[in-house]
Design a protein around this motif. Structure first.
Motif, PDB file in Angstrom:
ATOM      1  N   HIS A  66       0.836  -1.206   0.000  1.00  0.00           N
ATOM      2  CA  HIS A  66       0.000   0.000   0.000  1.00  0.00           C
ATOM      3  C   HIS A  66       0.874   1.260   0.000  1.00  0.00           C
TER       4      HIS A  66
ATOM      5  N   SER B 144      -7.041   5.338   7.324  1.00  0.00           N
ATOM      6  CA  SER B 144      -7.673   5.906   6.130  1.00  0.00           C
ATOM      7  C   SER B 144      -8.498   4.829   5.427  1.00  0.00           C
ATOM      8  N   GLU B 145      -9.503   5.256   4.696  1.00  0.00           N
ATOM      9  CA  GLU B 145     -10.353   4.300   3.951  1.00  0.00           C
ATOM     10  C   GLU B 145      -9.524   3.549   2.915  1.00  0.00           C
ATOM     11  N   GLU B 146      -8.561   4.266   2.275  1.00  0.00           N
ATOM     12  CA  GLU B 146      -7.708   3.609   1.257  1.00  0.00           C
ATOM     13  C   GLU B 146      -6.951   2.443   1.889  1.00  0.00           C
TER      14      GLU B 146
ATOM     15  N   SER C 107      -9.260  -0.505   2.752  1.00  0.00           N
ATOM     16  CA  SER C 107      -9.671  -1.313   1.597  1.00  0.00           C
ATOM     17  C   SER C 107      -8.504  -2.104   1.012  1.00  0.00           C
TER      18      SER C 107
END
Length: 398
Positions: A292, A349-351, A354
């Protein structure tokens, strides 16, 4: 040292260590000489340590030992090796002059406690034997090369005799005199480095390290290749990464070496599997987290057990602990889930959420110990901290 009538006692603490270049396999079972060199990080004793008191008195009838409050067999061969060797060194140092030294003919009582699970892959034998040898050496006034003595109790114990980053040189001599530990860098060298111990299981492991190694040496051709062709280069590379405080290089090599060690366990016949499903989920999680960010921010290593040790830098600890909590929500012990150094809660964070590959697995991790690199064994000066009372028997836990 405290003198109580005829009783002389000394109490010390010693750290555990986690190998980043693994030791697996002996060329001499009795002297505990390894088939390859290894390199480890000493963990801080504020979070993980063994404490040992050794006492001698003319009133003691025999040598005795208590581990975590329970009396154990003092005749254990490895324990006897350490006792015999320290007494031999004490005799040699004195060469006839008793002076103010404690008489070598007196029997010794030893009490030792771990503040972490014994034999669950958290290097408890390393801390235990390092502490035993250091404490006995203080008691008998021995100042020689102690890592060689500790090695005869448990191989990895020789690395716990020093703080910071430590290499155990395999040595070449049949008598093992050159198979000793050396400091690569002190604990102050890389202050930002942090360690998270993820305790998956505190159970005893199904195959002990001693038996596991022996079978690997006898049956794994991969282990032979690893020891001869892979480890020497990795030792040099790891020492360089530490010297330069290169986390990217350090982290990647730590993970690769852990994976190769567990591959040699699988290549052993019958195969040995120390990792469990949670261990494998942690591996996957680390790779997803790093992917990520497009760089190595966290690294895992596993010894002979399912518990993960995670290396990271100070600025990543809070976020990665939040990731662990997201995937392995604590079942009930929310307040006891995090032990050791303080960790601040952060919003993910949403990123990032996910990017995490798996469904939550409540209770997969029992607790986390947040710690850092630490010093070698220490003497405790306060007689209140002795584990043995004036009668030479274990003190009731206060």
């Amino acid at each position: 040292m405290a003198a109580d009538k005829a009783l002389v006692a000394v109490t010390c603490t010693a750290p555990t260590n986690i190998a980043v270049i693994k030791y697996w396999g002996k060329r001499d079972e009795k002297l505990i000489l390894p088939i390859n060199s290894s390199l480890s990080v000493t963990l801080h004793q504020n979070q993980l340590k063994t404490t040992t008191t050794a006492a001698i008195s003319r009133d003691f009838k025999e040598d005795r030992i208590w581990l975590n409050g329970k009396e154990e067999d003092v005749g254990h061969p490895r324990l006897q090796s350490c006792l015999r060797e320290i007494r031999r060194l004490a005799r040699k140092r004195r060469s006839g002059s008793e002076g103010d030294s404690v008489p070598l003919s007196y029997k010794v009582h030893i009490a030792s406690v771990n503040d972490f699970p014994t034999a669950a892959g958290l290097a408890s034998s390393a801390a235990g034997y390092a502490c035993l040898v250091y404490t006995l050496a203080q008691l008998y006034g021995v100042e020689s090369e102690l890592s060689e003595v500790a090695r005869q109790g448990s191989g990895s114990a020789c690395r716990s005799m020093l703080g910071g980053f430590v290499q155990w040189l395999m040595g070449e001599r049949p008598d093992g005199k050159d198979s000793i530990a050396q400091q690569v860098a002190p604990e102050s060298h890389w202050p930002e480095l942090r360690v998270l111990v993820l305790v998956v299981s505190a159970e005893r492991k199904p195959v002990g390290s001693t038996a596991g190694m022996q079978t690997s040496v006898e049956t794994s051709s991969l282990l032979k290749f690893r020891a001869e062709s892979v480890v020497p280069g990795r030792m040099a590379e790891m020492a360089q990464c530490i010297k330069e405080r290169d986390f990217e290089g350090f982290g990647q090599l730590t993970m690769k070496d852990s994976n190769q060690f567990h591959a040699t366990c699988l290549d052993t016949f019958p195969p040995i599997c120390y990792l469990n499903d949670t261990s494998r989920q942690i591996i996957s999680l680390v790779h997803c987290f790093n992917a990520h960010y497009g760089k190595t921010k966290v690294a895992y290593t596993f010894d002979a057990g399912p518990n993960a040790v995670i290396f990271t830098l100070e600025d990543t600890v809070d976020e990665f602990v939040a990731v662990i909590k997201q995937i392995f929500p604590p079942e009930v012990n929310g307040d006891k889930f995090l032990k050791g150094l303080p960790v601040e809660p952060v919003e993910l964070s949403e990123e990032l959420k996910s990017a995490l590959p798996m469904e939550p697995c409540p209770g997969g991790i029992r607790y986390i110990i947040a710690t850092q690199v630490g010093p070698g064994p220490q003497v405790l000066q306060d007689p209140q901290q002795h584990l043995l009372g004036p009668d030479g028997l274990p003190q009731p836990a206060s």
